[in-house]
Scaffold this motif. Sequence first.
Motif, short mmCIF file in Angstrom:
data_model
loop_
_atom_site.label_atom_id
_atom_site.label_comp_id
_atom_site.label_asym_id
_atom_site.label_seq_id
_atom_site.Cartn_x
_atom_site.Cartn_y
_atom_site.Cartn_z
N ILE A 118 0.83 -1.21 0.00
CA ILE A 118 0.00 0.00 0.00
C ILE A 118 0.87 1.26 0.00
N LYS A 119 1.95 1.23 0.77
CA LYS A 119 2.83 2.40 0.84
C LYS A 119 3.54 2.63 -0.50
N CYS A 120 4.00 1.56 -1.15
CA CYS A 120 4.64 1.70 -2.47
C CYS A 120 3.65 2.26 -3.49
N PHE A 121 2.43 1.76 -3.45
CA PHE A 121 1.40 2.26 -4.36
C PHE A 121 1.17 3.75 -4.12
N GLN A 122 1.08 4.14 -2.86
CA GLN A 122 0.85 5.54 -2.55
C GLN A 122 1.98 6.42 -3.07
N GLU A 123 3.23 5.97 -2.92
CA GLU A 123 4.36 6.79 -3.35
C GLU A 123 4.33 7.02 -4.86
N ILE A 124 4.02 5.98 -5.63
CA ILE A 124 4.00 6.14 -7.09
C ILE A 124 2.81 6.98 -7.52
N ASP A 126 1.31 9.26 -5.76
CA ASP A 126 1.55 10.64 -5.35
C ASP A 126 2.45 11.37 -6.34
N ILE A 127 3.41 10.65 -6.93
CA ILE A 127 4.25 11.28 -7.94
C ILE A 127 3.40 11.73 -9.12
N GLY A 128 2.50 10.84 -9.58
CA GLY A 128 1.61 11.22 -10.67
C GLY A 128 0.74 12.39 -10.30
N TYR A 129 0.25 12.42 -9.08
CA TYR A 129 -0.60 13.51 -8.64
C TYR A 129 0.18 14.82 -8.56
N ARG A 130 1.42 14.75 -8.09
CA ARG A 130 2.24 15.96 -7.99
C ARG A 130 2.66 16.47 -9.36
N VAL A 131 2.87 15.55 -10.32
CA VAL A 131 3.27 15.97 -11.66
C VAL A 131 2.15 16.75 -12.32
N TYR A 132 0.93 16.24 -12.23
CA TYR A 132 -0.20 16.82 -12.96
C TYR A 132 -1.20 17.50 -12.03
N HIS A 133 -0.75 17.90 -10.86
CA HIS A 133 -1.66 18.49 -9.88
C HIS A 133 -2.34 19.75 -10.41
N SER A 134 -1.65 20.55 -11.22
CA SER A 134 -2.22 21.81 -11.69
C SER A 134 -3.43 21.60 -12.59
N TYR A 135 -3.58 20.42 -13.12
CA TYR A 135 -4.71 20.17 -14.00
C TYR A 135 -5.98 19.79 -13.23
N GLU A 136 -5.84 19.52 -11.93
CA GLU A 136 -6.99 19.22 -11.08
C GLU A 136 -7.87 18.13 -11.68
N LEU A 137 -7.26 16.99 -11.96
CA LEU A 137 -8.00 15.89 -12.57
C LEU A 137 -9.08 15.39 -11.63
N PRO A 138 -10.32 15.31 -12.09
CA PRO A 138 -11.41 14.87 -11.20
C PRO A 138 -11.33 13.39 -10.88
N TRP A 139 -11.48 13.04 -9.63
CA TRP A 139 -11.62 11.68 -9.15
C TRP A 139 -10.36 10.83 -9.32
N PHE A 140 -9.22 11.45 -9.69
CA PHE A 140 -8.04 10.64 -9.97
C PHE A 140 -7.60 9.82 -8.75
N ARG A 141 -7.41 10.47 -7.62
CA ARG A 141 -6.91 9.76 -6.45
C ARG A 141 -7.95 8.78 -5.91
N THR A 142 -9.21 9.20 -5.92
CA THR A 142 -10.26 8.31 -5.41
C THR A 142 -10.34 7.03 -6.24
#
Length: 458
Positions: A118-124, A126-142
């Motif tokens: 679970i921790k490894c999944f979160q780290e990877i 989170d990188i995707g989320y931080r890379v494209y955070h400015s685009y505010e992708l809906p529902w991506f993390r959920t």
Amino acid sequence: MCCVNYKEKDMTELRMRGRGADPDSVSGSMEAAGEDRLGLAGGEGDGDRESNAGTPEVPPSTVDNTPQFLNKAVEGLNPRWKNWRIRGVLSLAMISGFFMVIYLGPTMLILVVMTIQIKCFQEIIDIGYRVYHSYELPWFRTLSWYFLICVNYFFYGETLAEYFGALVQREDSLQFLVRYHRFISFTLYLAGFCMFVLSLVTKHYRLQFYMFAWTHVTLLIVVTQSHLVIQNLFEGMIWFIVPISIVICNDIMAYLFGFFFGRTPLIKLSPKKTWEGFIGGFIWTLVCGFILAYLLAQFQYFVCPVEYNSETNRFTADCEPSDIFVMQQYTFPFAVQNILTWKTVNLYPYQIHSVVLSTFASLIGPFGGFFASGFKRAFQIKDFANTIPGHGGIMDRFDCQYLMATFTHVYIASFIRGPNPSKVLQQLLVLQPEQQLSIFNAMRDRLRDRGILPPAAM
């Protein structure tokens, strides 16, 4: 040429939309492909350095989570030795924790593997989320976490049906879940798939599909291979402990040899890796794997398949050790006898298998680390996270472990595993009584035909 121009225009529009610009106003302001923020059409560098143009920027983490007592202990040292001391202390702490978890038994090992997954999944993610955070992708993390739950439900449900047949037989609710497990898993995945489609919005189509693929590749790398780690554990704790230990040994010895003797660079993806470290790590990994295999092969607790005892509600490892865990005598070739003056040697066959595992861990295993280095370079980050001071994230420590787990699983299935009567019995217990009776009659007739059972009384 027109196709290239169309692609450049399309990507420029996508980038401008992500910034909130009017898509109709970008047709006259196309930029070079190498300057595209997503880096999809950028040219290659000169091989010695990587161009920053077109590479998604990941905000660096500035949090220093090194314990205060460690900071005081290494105060005044130059950065090279400071990092060496911190890594050494934390490595010893992690190794001690690893032995403690082994002592606590298979249940704790399974929980630890799931936590690391679970921790490894979160780290990877989170990188995707931080890379494209400015685009505010809906529902991506959920949706990413939802798919993680779905995939884990599928894999661990399969494990439940395979290894806990006696427990399943006692619970009616579990029988229903096992019988329709794959249908339920597929239905859960379809629900997530439909949610993803419904979340698509005009401005973010392409990025949403990028992140959909990002999530699924992460699931393939992390969840699938961590499931194989648990599968190896059920074959016997020795198949879990030895592969993990030799990767740790290789990592430590390669680091030490590279730190003290490293002069010749090994690969550009990891500038700190050296041939001296690679060779030194290879030799010592063979030695460590050979010795560890000898020590563990003597104990039933490590060599017997892990099974669930429904009477005691505990995991057990009690069996007659298979041939690979029985000491045997081997005769050296004549040429070797002349050199060593020995004719025979007593070994556990598993020690020979450990040489194969150690060779893979030393020669191929590091490519898991090189793959991770390439990934981090692509996004200009030093580590996956800063969870472990001096080491980076959990994924930084387990990049080679997952590759090793997959090889071990394939190796067991190809060269080691034979028919397992216990698993067959568990599967029979799940069948309906009339099906069990039919199999019983068929087996009885078969054994009578072979003369193993006496013929039926007339």
